[in-house]
Enzyme design. Structure first.
Site, short mmCIF file in Angstrom:
data_model
loop_
_atom_site.label_atom_id
_atom_site.label_comp_id
_atom_site.label_asym_id
_atom_site.label_seq_id
_atom_site.Cartn_x
_atom_site.Cartn_y
_atom_site.Cartn_z
N LYS A 64 0.89 -1.17 0.00
CA LYS A 64 0.00 0.00 0.00
C LYS A 64 0.92 1.21 0.00
O LYS A 64 1.32 1.70 1.07
CB LYS A 64 -0.89 -0.02 1.24
CG LYS A 64 -1.83 1.17 1.37
CD LYS A 64 -3.07 1.01 0.52
CE LYS A 64 -4.05 2.16 0.80
NZ LYS A 64 -5.24 2.10 -0.05
N THR B 10 -3.87 7.60 3.32
CA THR B 10 -4.24 8.83 4.03
C THR B 10 -5.30 8.51 5.07
O THR B 10 -5.85 7.41 5.12
CB THR B 10 -4.74 9.90 3.05
OG1 THR B 10 -5.95 9.44 2.43
CG2 THR B 10 -3.70 10.20 1.99
N GLY C 151 -3.85 0.97 -4.67
CA GLY C 151 -3.79 2.42 -4.78
C GLY C 151 -4.64 3.10 -3.72
O GLY C 151 -5.23 2.46 -2.84
#
Length: 216
Positions: free
Chosen positions: A38, A42, A116
């Site tokens: 990963k 956030t 992503g």
């Protein structure tokens, strides 16, 4: 070098982590050593929850991954739950750090699943968007799309972006229990325009094989 698969989606909260965990199981059933990566997460106040979940799931099948740290699985983290460009204050992301972490992970694997953040056009910094990562990493892309009303537009826009950038890809639907109108409102279009349609819950083994064939 391990085979690299980049998992993305038409937007946030579409099912990337869920799908990646299913792919971990599918490749493990095939007898392959699976790793996870990963690059950026956030919304991290302390522990990167998505990256931790993937790492723990992969370690169940590939214990060698326990020699790595969570910092190596998720090298870049920001507390603000926003695009990395915003969460990182538009500062450059050290891409070489991501390259080094990926190389270390793949030394323990046959397949690396790279998840992503958000969708393909999420900005990472002033120079880079998510859609740039599959090419940088030399990965085939798996696009997760949804089954809600609006999925035709969302899916076609993302497929066009992948086609325009000449990225190799496979895609599939993550249908949820509440998506009861899909077969009536959206599936007829897809059935008329695409030869093969994958539903992630139902077809994960076929998806896993097709991704490997696309890499080869």
């Amino acid at each position: 070098m391990a085979k690299r698969i980049f998992v993305t989606a038409t937007n946030t909260d579409i099912g990337k982590t869920y799908t990646t965990r299913l792919l971990i199981d599918a490749y493990s059933r095939m007898g392959l050593r699976v790793g996870v990566f990963k690059p950026i997460e956030t919304g991290v106040s302390d522990i990167p929850q998505d990256g931790k979940a993937l790492w723990e799931a992969a370690c169940l099948h590939n214990p060698a991954l326990r020699s790595l740290s969570l910092e190596e699985i998720v090298p870049i983290r920001f507390p603000l739950p926003a695009a990395p460009y915003v969460a990182g204050g538009a500062h450059p992301i050290p891409m070489e750090r991501l390259d080094a972490a990926l190389e270390k992970i793949e030394s323990l694997c046959d397949v690396v699943l790279i998840e992503g953040a958000g969708g393909l056009f999420v900005p990472i910094d002033r120079e880079t968007m998510m859609i740039d990562l599959p090419r940088r990493f030399g990965a085939v892309t798996f696009l997760v799309t949804h089954c809600r009303l609006g999925c035709i537009n969302d899916t076609l826009l993302n497929l066009k972006a992948l086609e325009d950038t000449r990225l190799s890809y496979v895609w599939g639907f993550n249908c949820r229990d509440e998506d009861r109108s899909f077969e009536q409102t959206s599936l007829p279009y897809f059935a008329d325009h695409f030869e093969n349609l994958y539903v992630i819950d139902r077809d994960i083994d076929a998806i896993a094989r097709t991704l490997l064939d696309t890499i080869a």
